[in-house]
Design a protein around this motif. Structure first.
Motif, PDB file in Angstrom:
ATOM      1  N   GLN A 100     -46.706  20.750  21.181  1.00  0.00           N
ATOM      2  CA  GLN A 100     -46.799  19.512  20.449  1.00  0.00           C
ATOM      3  C   GLN A 100     -45.655  19.280  19.410  1.00  0.00           C
ATOM      4  O   GLN A 100     -45.024  18.350  19.442  1.00  0.00           O
ATOM      5  CB  GLN A 100     -48.160  19.146  20.226  1.00  0.00           C
ATOM      6  CG  GLN A 100     -49.064  19.024  21.135  1.00  0.00           C
ATOM      7  CD  GLN A 100     -50.435  18.825  20.475  1.00  0.00           C
ATOM      8  OE1 GLN A 100     -50.585  18.908  19.239  1.00  0.00           O
ATOM      9  NE2 GLN A 100     -51.350  17.947  21.299  1.00  0.00           N
ATOM     10  N   VAL A 101     -45.711  20.430  18.526  1.00  0.00           N
ATOM     11  CA  VAL A 101     -44.487  20.472  17.419  1.00  0.00           C
ATOM     12  C   VAL A 101     -43.377  20.383  17.855  1.00  0.00           C
ATOM     13  O   VAL A 101     -42.267  19.672  17.547  1.00  0.00           O
ATOM     14  CB  VAL A 101     -45.079  21.633  16.473  1.00  0.00           C
ATOM     15  CG1 VAL A 101     -43.840  21.515  15.365  1.00  0.00           C
ATOM     16  CG2 VAL A 101     -46.341  21.181  15.671  1.00  0.00           C
ATOM     17  N   GLN A 102     -43.190  21.335  19.012  1.00  0.00           N
ATOM     18  CA  GLN A 102     -41.730  21.538  19.573  1.00  0.00           C
ATOM     19  C   GLN A 102     -41.331  20.196  20.442  1.00  0.00           C
ATOM     20  O   GLN A 102     -39.895  19.978  20.056  1.00  0.00           O
ATOM     21  CB  GLN A 102     -41.801  22.857  20.403  1.00  0.00           C
ATOM     22  CG  GLN A 102     -41.679  24.020  19.649  1.00  0.00           C
ATOM     23  CD  GLN A 102     -41.750  25.165  20.698  1.00  0.00           C
ATOM     24  OE1 GLN A 102     -42.028  25.012  21.929  1.00  0.00           O
ATOM     25  NE2 GLN A 102     -41.254  26.338  20.526  1.00  0.00           N
ATOM     26  N   ARG A 103     -42.099  19.764  21.109  1.00  0.00           N
ATOM     27  CA  ARG A 103     -41.689  18.369  21.614  1.00  0.00           C
ATOM     28  C   ARG A 103     -41.406  17.237  20.746  1.00  0.00           C
ATOM     29  O   ARG A 103     -40.463  16.411  21.078  1.00  0.00           O
ATOM     30  CB  ARG A 103     -42.767  17.978  22.592  1.00  0.00           C
ATOM     31  CG  ARG A 103     -42.987  18.885  24.022  1.00  0.00           C
ATOM     32  CD  ARG A 103     -43.669  17.946  25.053  1.00  0.00           C
ATOM     33  NE  ARG A 103     -45.064  17.875  24.580  1.00  0.00           N
ATOM     34  CZ  ARG A 103     -45.925  18.576  24.690  1.00  0.00           C
ATOM     35  NH1 ARG A 103     -46.072  19.935  25.496  1.00  0.00           N
ATOM     36  NH2 ARG A 103     -47.309  18.467  24.340  1.00  0.00           N
ATOM     37  N   PHE A 104     -42.357  17.087  19.811  1.00  0.00           N
ATOM     38  CA  PHE A 104     -41.890  16.225  18.620  1.00  0.00           C
ATOM     39  C   PHE A 104     -40.435  16.330  18.107  1.00  0.00           C
ATOM     40  O   PHE A 104     -39.803  15.367  17.964  1.00  0.00           O
ATOM     41  CB  PHE A 104     -42.758  15.931  17.704  1.00  0.00           C
ATOM     42  CG  PHE A 104     -42.735  14.866  16.463  1.00  0.00           C
ATOM     43  CD1 PHE A 104     -43.146  13.603  16.902  1.00  0.00           C
ATOM     44  CD2 PHE A 104     -42.274  15.529  15.133  1.00  0.00           C
ATOM     45  CE1 PHE A 104     -43.062  13.012  15.698  1.00  0.00           C
ATOM     46  CE2 PHE A 104     -42.102  14.295  14.288  1.00  0.00           C
ATOM     47  CZ  PHE A 104     -42.560  13.078  14.709  1.00  0.00           C
ATOM     48  N   ALA A 105     -40.198  17.663  17.467  1.00  0.00           N
ATOM     49  CA  ALA A 105     -38.897  18.007  16.943  1.00  0.00           C
ATOM     50  C   ALA A 105     -37.895  17.711  17.922  1.00  0.00           C
ATOM     51  O   ALA A 105     -36.747  17.262  17.498  1.00  0.00           O
ATOM     52  CB  ALA A 105     -38.847  19.313  16.750  1.00  0.00           C
ATOM     53  N   GLY A 106     -37.933  17.639  19.408  1.00  0.00           N
ATOM     54  CA  GLY A 106     -36.819  17.472  20.451  1.00  0.00           C
ATOM     55  C   GLY A 106     -36.727  16.091  20.737  1.00  0.00           C
ATOM     56  O   GLY A 106     -35.684  15.940  21.623  1.00  0.00           O
ATOM     57  N   LEU A 107     -37.537  15.293  20.350  1.00  0.00           N
ATOM     58  CA  LEU A 107     -37.607  13.910  20.680  1.00  0.00           C
ATOM     59  C   LEU A 107     -35.959  13.297  20.369  1.00  0.00           C
ATOM     60  O   LEU A 107     -35.494  13.540  19.288  1.00  0.00           O
ATOM     61  CB  LEU A 107     -38.479  13.176  19.920  1.00  0.00           C
ATOM     62  CG  LEU A 107     -39.766  12.948  20.187  1.00  0.00           C
ATOM     63  CD1 LEU A 107     -40.689  12.225  19.441  1.00  0.00           C
ATOM     64  CD2 LEU A 107     -40.133  12.797  21.710  1.00  0.00           C
ATOM     65  N   SER A 108     -35.492  12.607  21.346  1.00  0.00           N
ATOM     66  CA  SER A 108     -34.138  11.969  20.988  1.00  0.00           C
ATOM     67  C   SER A 108     -34.086  10.487  21.170  1.00  0.00           C
ATOM     68  O   SER A 108     -35.020   9.881  21.423  1.00  0.00           O
ATOM     69  CB  SER A 108     -33.077  12.548  22.261  1.00  0.00           C
ATOM     70  OG  SER A 108     -33.549  12.243  23.204  1.00  0.00           O
TER      71      SER A 108
END
Length: 225
Positions: free
Chosen positions: A217-225
């Protein structure tokens, strides 16, 4: 060996056994944090090198129970066995510390088998500095996280830049816990220090966030564009 001296009065004294790369960094960091450090190494050249940098450095064999007693190790709160080159010396040191009694024993392990032995002979906490650092750096390399701490059960806290798609919006409007599965616990607006995040916190461009959730979840949030 130098004359015996009691640890600091607030009970935060730490013994560091082994001044290799890990042990020397650990001892130096503890000293910078204001804790008294008793550093022990059997190599006279190492002791001489660190003698002027640390509060108290002694040349001694930490596998010898009598020597540990003479140095007053039992008066300290914690001891960290940082020996990595010799599994035998590491284990014998933990055994000797257990006989002395007193401090909580932390120990560095270089393998899973080494860790199991250390735990069996008395180490309360076993750490894998190389493995833990390698795993952390791997996550940082393949994601957009700026910093990362992993806990048990796949839980993590990370520092990330505000995703471009969220710039100019308030946390109350974004509802990151519902939409992305992460909780934003801190925010650093440009030109300001980190502070607690609130529903009315507006995410400006260049804002840094502290978020918590599962690793994915943290990685996906950081990768939001």
């Amino acid at each position: 060996m130098s004359a015996r001296r009691s640890p600091d009065q607030d009970g935060q004294g730490v013994v560091v056994v082994g001044l290799g790369r890990f042990g020397s960094y650990l001892a130096g960091s503890l000293g910078q944090l204001g804790h008294e450090v008793l550093a022990i190494d059997r190599d006279p050249a190492v002791v001489q090198r660190w003698g002027s940098r640390l509060d108290r450095v002694v040349q001694a064999d930490a596998t010898d129970e009598a020597t540990l007693r003479q140095l007053g190790v039992a008066d300290y709160v914690r001891v960290v066995v940082c020996i990595g080159a010799s599994v035998e010396a590491s284990v014998l040191t933990v055994l000797a510390l257990g006989e002395v009694g007193g401090p909580e024993i932390w120990a560095r392990a270089t393998s899973g088998k080494h860790a199991r032995i250390l735990s069996a002979v008395g180490a309360r906490h076993v750490v894998f500095p190389e493995a833990e650092t390698g795993e952390r750096v791997a996550h940082l390399i393949v994601s957009k996280m700026l910093d990362f701490i992993e806990f048990d059960d796949n839980f993590a806290i990370a520092k990330v830049r505000v995703p471009p798609t969220l710039v100019g919006r308030g946390l109350g409007d974004i509802t990151p816990a519902e939409c992305h599965g992460v909780l934003v616990v801190g925010a650093k607006q440009p030109g300001h220090r980190f502070g607690y995040a609130a529903p009315d916190t507006v995410l400006a461009e260049g804002c840094l966030l502290i978020v918590e959730g599962t690793i994915d979840q943290v990685q996906r949030f950081a990768g939001l564009s």
